[in-house]
Write a protein that holds these residues in place. Sequence first.
Motif, mmCIF file in Angstrom:
data_model
loop_
_atom_site.group_PDB
_atom_site.id
_atom_site.type_symbol
_atom_site.label_atom_id
_atom_site.label_comp_id
_atom_site.label_asym_id
_atom_site.label_seq_id
_atom_site.Cartn_x
_atom_site.Cartn_y
_atom_site.Cartn_z
ATOM 1 N N CYS A 21 0.703 -0.984 -0.142
ATOM 2 C CA CYS A 21 -0.010 -0.607 -0.030
ATOM 3 C C CYS A 21 0.812 1.091 0.120
ATOM 4 C CB CYS A 21 -1.009 0.383 0.748
ATOM 5 S SG CYS A 21 -2.421 -1.324 1.105
ATOM 6 N N TYR A 22 1.625 1.218 0.904
ATOM 7 C CA TYR A 22 2.908 2.028 0.454
ATOM 8 C C TYR A 22 3.427 2.693 -0.969
ATOM 9 C CZ TYR A 22 3.016 3.321 5.278
ATOM 10 O OH TYR A 22 2.841 3.885 6.655
ATOM 11 N N LYS A 23 3.383 1.660 -1.491
ATOM 12 C CA LYS A 23 4.390 1.484 -2.399
ATOM 13 C C LYS A 23 3.129 2.355 -3.887
ATOM 14 C CE LYS A 23 7.798 -2.194 -2.317
ATOM 15 N NZ LYS A 23 7.729 -3.343 -2.232
ATOM 16 N N LEU A 24 1.942 1.359 -3.397
ATOM 17 C CA LEU A 24 0.861 1.786 -4.570
ATOM 18 C C LEU A 24 0.571 3.472 -3.939
ATOM 19 C CD1 LEU A 24 -1.503 1.908 -6.445
ATOM 20 C CD2 LEU A 24 -3.264 1.047 -3.826
ATOM 21 N N LEU A 25 0.460 4.047 -2.767
ATOM 22 C CA LEU A 25 0.167 5.078 -2.656
ATOM 23 C C LEU A 25 1.683 6.256 -3.403
ATOM 24 C CD1 LEU A 25 -0.249 5.525 1.587
ATOM 25 C CD2 LEU A 25 -1.914 6.071 -1.180
ATOM 26 N N ASN A 26 3.210 5.645 -3.096
ATOM 27 C CA ASN A 26 3.436 6.303 -4.090
ATOM 28 C C ASN A 26 3.906 6.743 -5.387
ATOM 29 O OD1 ASN A 26 6.403 7.836 -3.990
ATOM 30 N ND2 ASN A 26 7.566 5.571 -4.473
ATOM 31 N N LYS A 27 3.065 5.958 -6.056
ATOM 32 C CA LYS A 27 3.111 5.884 -7.180
ATOM 33 C C LYS A 27 1.883 7.128 -7.739
ATOM 34 C CE LYS A 27 1.606 2.801 -11.701
ATOM 35 N NZ LYS A 27 1.319 3.687 -12.076
ATOM 36 N N LEU A 28 1.553 6.138 -7.127
ATOM 37 C CA LEU A 28 -0.389 7.691 -7.277
ATOM 38 C C LEU A 28 0.036 8.713 -7.175
ATOM 39 C CD1 LEU A 28 -3.327 5.530 -5.689
ATOM 40 C CD2 LEU A 28 -2.992 5.518 -8.048
ATOM 41 N N ASN A 29 0.985 9.175 -5.778
ATOM 42 C CA ASN A 29 1.630 10.830 -5.886
ATOM 43 C C ASN A 29 2.858 11.123 -6.668
ATOM 44 O OD1 ASN A 29 -0.089 11.917 -3.507
ATOM 45 N ND2 ASN A 29 1.413 10.575 -1.621
ATOM 46 N N SER A 30 3.300 9.683 -7.144
ATOM 47 C CA SER A 30 4.159 9.879 -8.392
ATOM 48 C C SER A 30 3.288 10.955 -9.810
ATOM 49 C CB SER A 30 5.104 9.252 -9.145
ATOM 50 O OG SER A 30 5.773 8.749 -7.340
ATOM 51 N N GLU A 31 2.113 10.144 -9.728
ATOM 52 C CA GLU A 31 1.496 10.416 -11.198
ATOM 53 C C GLU A 31 1.025 11.932 -11.137
ATOM 54 O OE1 GLU A 31 -0.357 6.047 -11.934
ATOM 55 O OE2 GLU A 31 -1.873 7.426 -10.902
ATOM 56 N N LEU A 32 0.494 12.000 -9.536
ATOM 57 C CA LEU A 32 -0.377 13.002 -9.091
ATOM 58 C C LEU A 32 0.616 14.334 -9.488
ATOM 59 C CD1 LEU A 32 -2.416 12.814 -6.288
ATOM 60 C CD2 LEU A 32 -3.159 13.260 -8.725
ATOM 61 N N ALA A 33 2.301 14.437 -8.860
ATOM 62 C CA ALA A 33 3.226 15.164 -9.158
ATOM 63 C C ALA A 33 3.989 15.553 -10.807
ATOM 64 C CB ALA A 33 4.461 14.676 -8.062
ATOM 65 N N TYR A 90 0.365 18.373 -9.180
ATOM 66 C CA TYR A 90 0.067 18.733 -8.524
ATOM 67 C C TYR A 90 0.946 18.329 -6.822
ATOM 68 C CZ TYR A 90 -4.872 18.349 -10.731
ATOM 69 O OH TYR A 90 -5.402 18.248 -11.352
ATOM 70 N N LEU A 91 0.642 18.844 -5.469
ATOM 71 C CA LEU A 91 1.815 18.697 -4.035
ATOM 72 C C LEU A 91 0.550 18.047 -3.911
ATOM 73 C CD1 LEU A 91 1.708 22.129 -3.429
ATOM 74 C CD2 LEU A 91 3.410 20.808 -4.858
ATOM 75 N N THR A 92 1.305 16.959 -3.501
ATOM 76 C CA THR A 92 1.775 15.834 -2.848
ATOM 77 C C THR A 92 1.711 15.632 -1.341
ATOM 78 O OG1 THR A 92 3.402 14.456 -3.676
ATOM 79 C CG2 THR A 92 1.582 14.704 -4.893
ATOM 80 N N VAL A 93 1.334 14.969 -0.641
ATOM 81 C CA VAL A 93 1.665 14.559 0.573
ATOM 82 C C VAL A 93 1.729 13.141 0.855
ATOM 83 C CG1 VAL A 93 1.225 14.503 3.535
ATOM 84 C CG2 VAL A 93 0.147 16.305 1.882
ATOM 85 N N PRO A 94 3.587 12.983 1.294
ATOM 86 C CA PRO A 94 4.003 11.534 1.248
ATOM 87 C C PRO A 94 2.775 10.370 2.265
ATOM 88 C CG PRO A 94 5.759 12.891 1.958
ATOM 89 C CD PRO A 94 4.557 13.820 1.673
ATOM 90 N N GLY A 95 2.761 9.203 2.408
ATOM 91 C CA GLY A 95 1.831 8.649 2.480
ATOM 92 C C GLY A 95 0.042 9.166 2.302
ATOM 93 N N LYS A 96 -0.162 10.346 1.924
ATOM 94 C CA LYS A 96 -1.406 10.110 1.821
ATOM 95 C C LYS A 96 -1.958 10.411 0.044
ATOM 96 C CE LYS A 96 -1.821 10.597 6.906
ATOM 97 N NZ LYS A 96 -3.171 10.784 7.636
ATOM 98 N N ILE A 97 -3.159 10.052 -0.060
ATOM 99 C CA ILE A 97 -3.154 10.605 -1.256
ATOM 100 C C ILE A 97 -5.009 11.177 -0.451
ATOM 101 C CG2 ILE A 97 -4.760 7.947 -1.490
ATOM 102 C CD1 ILE A 97 -2.864 10.030 -4.386
ATOM 103 N N GLU A 98 -5.624 11.929 -1.836
ATOM 104 C CA GLU A 98 -7.377 11.962 -1.829
ATOM 105 C C GLU A 98 -7.962 11.329 -2.450
ATOM 106 O OE1 GLU A 98 -9.999 15.436 -3.887
ATOM 107 O OE2 GLU A 98 -7.987 15.365 -4.529
ATOM 108 N N GLN A 99 -8.783 10.544 -1.062
ATOM 109 C CA GLN A 99 -9.522 9.567 -1.461
ATOM 110 C C GLN A 99 -10.397 9.818 -2.772
ATOM 111 O OE1 GLN A 99 -13.038 9.097 1.256
ATOM 112 N NE2 GLN A 99 -13.178 7.577 0.399
#
Length: 71
Positions: free
Chosen positions: A22-34, A38-47
């Motif tokens: 799940c941490y890897k998935l959050l990192n991938k999704l945050n990388s897509e947003l970045a 978009y600004l991202t928060v490590p370990g968090k994602i917009e629902q």
Amino acid sequence: MTSKLIGVDEVQEAIGMSKSFCYKLLNKLNSELAASGYLTVPGKIEQSYFESRLFPSSTAAKDGTAHAHRP
């Protein structure tokens, strides 16, 4: 603003995978947003973004854009 950030525990509950996955998935999704600026928060994602990427049919059903699957 009504966006809700979810963390690894909520992601783990939603998909039933290990915390490390799940941490890897959050990192991938945050990388897509970045990459989209978009600004991202490590370990968090917009629902809503998480749901749209992992459960596209349920998100489409909510907004009325679901399409029937053809056999």
